[in-house]
Motif scaffolding. Structure first.
Motif, short mmCIF file in Angstrom:
data_model
loop_
_atom_site.label_atom_id
_atom_site.label_comp_id
_atom_site.label_asym_id
_atom_site.label_seq_id
_atom_site.Cartn_x
_atom_site.Cartn_y
_atom_site.Cartn_z
N ALA A 41 0.81 -1.22 0.00
CA ALA A 41 0.00 0.00 0.00
C ALA A 41 0.84 1.27 0.00
O ALA A 41 0.42 2.29 0.50
N GLY A 42 2.02 1.20 -0.59
CA GLY A 42 2.85 2.39 -0.60
C GLY A 42 3.16 2.85 0.80
O GLY A 42 3.52 2.05 1.65
N PHE A 43 2.96 4.14 1.06
CA PHE A 43 3.21 4.67 2.40
C PHE A 43 1.91 4.76 3.20
O PHE A 43 1.89 5.31 4.29
N LEU A 44 0.83 4.23 2.63
CA LEU A 44 -0.47 4.40 3.26
C LEU A 44 -0.83 3.19 4.10
O LEU A 44 -0.70 2.05 3.66
N GLU A 45 -1.29 3.42 5.31
CA GLU A 45 -1.70 2.32 6.17
C GLU A 45 -3.13 1.88 5.86
O GLU A 45 -3.55 0.78 6.20
N ASP A 46 -3.89 2.74 5.18
CA ASP A 46 -5.27 2.43 4.86
C ASP A 46 -5.33 1.38 3.75
O ASP A 46 -4.85 1.60 2.64
N ALA A 47 -5.92 0.21 4.04
CA ALA A 47 -5.98 -0.87 3.06
C ALA A 47 -6.80 -0.49 1.84
O ALA A 47 -6.67 -1.11 0.78
N SER A 48 -7.66 0.53 1.96
CA SER A 48 -8.46 0.95 0.82
C SER A 48 -7.61 1.59 -0.27
O SER A 48 -8.10 1.88 -1.36
N ALA A 49 -6.33 1.84 0.03
CA ALA A 49 -5.43 2.41 -0.98
C ALA A 49 -5.04 1.40 -2.04
O ALA A 49 -4.39 1.74 -3.01
N VAL A 50 -5.42 0.13 -1.85
CA VAL A 50 -5.11 -0.91 -2.81
C VAL A 50 -6.41 -1.57 -3.25
O VAL A 50 -7.24 -1.94 -2.42
N ASP A 51 -6.60 -1.71 -4.58
CA ASP A 51 -7.84 -2.35 -5.02
C ASP A 51 -7.67 -3.86 -5.05
O ASP A 51 -6.63 -4.40 -4.69
N ALA A 52 -8.70 -4.56 -5.51
CA ALA A 52 -8.71 -6.02 -5.45
C ALA A 52 -7.61 -6.66 -6.28
O ALA A 52 -7.15 -7.77 -5.98
N SER A 53 -7.15 -5.97 -7.32
CA SER A 53 -6.10 -6.53 -8.19
C SER A 53 -4.69 -6.17 -7.72
O SER A 53 -3.71 -6.54 -8.34
N GLY A 54 -4.59 -5.43 -6.60
CA GLY A 54 -3.28 -5.04 -6.09
C GLY A 54 -2.78 -3.72 -6.64
O GLY A 54 -1.65 -3.32 -6.36
N MET A 55 -3.61 -3.00 -7.41
CA MET A 55 -3.22 -1.70 -7.95
C MET A 55 -3.39 -0.63 -6.88
O MET A 55 -4.34 -0.66 -6.09
N LEU A 56 -2.47 0.35 -6.85
CA LEU A 56 -2.55 1.45 -5.90
C LEU A 56 -3.57 2.47 -6.40
O LEU A 56 -3.54 2.87 -7.56
N THR A 57 -4.44 2.88 -5.53
CA THR A 57 -5.46 3.87 -5.91
C THR A 57 -5.00 5.30 -5.69
O THR A 57 -5.72 6.24 -6.01
N THR A 58 -3.81 5.46 -5.15
CA THR A 58 -3.23 6.79 -5.00
C THR A 58 -1.71 6.65 -5.07
O THR A 58 -1.18 5.54 -4.92
N LEU A 59 -1.00 7.74 -5.32
CA LEU A 59 0.45 7.67 -5.49
C LEU A 59 1.13 8.76 -4.69
O LEU A 59 0.69 9.91 -4.67
N ASP A 60 2.21 8.38 -4.02
CA ASP A 60 3.02 9.33 -3.27
C ASP A 60 4.36 9.47 -3.98
O ASP A 60 5.00 8.47 -4.29
N HIS A 61 4.78 10.70 -4.26
CA HIS A 61 6.04 10.93 -4.98
C HIS A 61 7.23 11.10 -4.03
O HIS A 61 8.30 11.54 -4.45
N SER A 62 7.05 10.76 -2.75
CA SER A 62 8.12 11.00 -1.77
C SER A 62 9.40 10.24 -2.09
O SER A 62 10.50 10.75 -1.85
#
Length: 307
Positions: A41-62
């Motif tokens: 889930a990138g840097f996000l702890e919220d599991a909703s940041a990843v959809d069912a196929s494992g794709m990230l629903t948001t992006l962090d450029h950090s």
């Protein structure tokens, strides 16, 4: 969690742990990014940041910001420093992993365009680092510019070359010879993504860095949707005000010849240059194209300057 994502996570951890040991020059903030990153889930702890196929629903450029902070040097880039740091390479790998799995349809126009610009620049840096491992004298114009034609990365589920990214997706021109290796379905995907980005903004030419001396300088920070317009204006002005690259008494960049139709959608070339150059067209020879120097934009740590 899918088996694919589990494997991805294990490979990322292995890459970080193996390597050449701890880099004492790597700042604590960048090291914190590595430690905080979860490939699920990138840097996000919220599991909703990843959809069912494992794709990230948001992006962090950090992660890309961290790489630039550590190795960006003015108009040059410290490829040797990046190569020597297992942590910096892991951070870049972290960002490329995020790019490969981001859900593009979840991004609006400006965020989406910023993503593609950052993707081009990050893929270029990774490509140069990889190429220099086998050829320290590598240049991007070697072998007929093959560097730009190789399918070198995945972004948002699309397998791309640098030329496919720049010309097919960002500019919407899929008929170029350098894209001949892509089939009709792939080209349709590129055009669909181009349509989602909207009409091409020629200022983007000054944001994409091709790792050569005459190319517009690599920006020392990620492009971000909320500030993209200001960043593109700044990139254009920096380029126009550089007489060795952009516009001056000896001539103007060959970019204005190669992509004349892009710029003329906005204004005639002289007028376009005057829009962003501090002194307008004063002292500019618009009748001559500057020689385009394809030598690598690498930084020499011993001299503290470009090679």
């Amino acid at each position: 969690m899918s088996d694919t994502i589990c494997i991805c996570k294990l490979l990322f951890i292995a890459f970080f742990v193996v390597g050449c040991g701890v880099d004492i020059t790597f700042d604590d903030r960048n090291r914190g990014l590595l430690e905080a990153y979860d490939p699920d889930a990138g840097f996000l702890e919220d599991a909703s940041a990843v959809d069912a196929s494992g794709m990230l629903t948001t992006l962090d450029h950090s992660a890309w910001a961290g790489v630039l902070t550590a190795h960006h040097r003015g108009d040059c880039f410290d490829y040797d420093g990046l190569s020597a740091s297992s942590e910096a390479r892991a951070l870049l790998g972290q960002y490329l992993d995020q790019l490969s799995r981001v859900q593009l349809d979840g991004l609006d126009g400006q965020d989406r365009l910023a993503l593609w610009i950052n993707a081009y620049n990050a893929i270029t840096v990774q490509g140069v680092v990889d190429a220099r491992m086998s050829d320290p004298q590598f240049r991007v114009d070697a072998n007929g510019f093959a560097f730009f034609q190789v399918r070198s990365a995945t972004v948002g589920g699309l397998v791309v070359s640098l030329d496919a990214l720049e010309h097919g997706i960002v500019r919407g021109e899929v008929g170029r010879d350098s894209l001949s290796g892509f089939d009709a379905t792939e080209k349709d995907q590129f055009l669909a993504e181009h349509a989602a980005l909207g009409p091409f903004d020629p200022r983007v030419h000054f944001a994409l860095n091709c790792a050569s001396r005459s190319c517009p300088g690599l920006r020392g920070e990620p492009f971000r949707g909320e500030s993209l317009d200001t960043q593109l204006d700044h990139q254009a002005s920096l380029f126009m005000d550089d007489p060795l690259k952009g516009a001056g008494p000896a001539g103007i960049s060959a970019l204005f010849t190669w992509f004349r139709t892009d710029f003329e959608q906005v204004a005639p070339i002289p007028d376009y240059i005057a829009m962003y150059r501090m002194q307008g067209l004063d002292g500019v020879n618009t009748e001559v194209s500057l020689e385009y120097i394809w030598a690598l934009n690498d930084f020499d740590a011993q001299t503290g300057s470009c090679r």
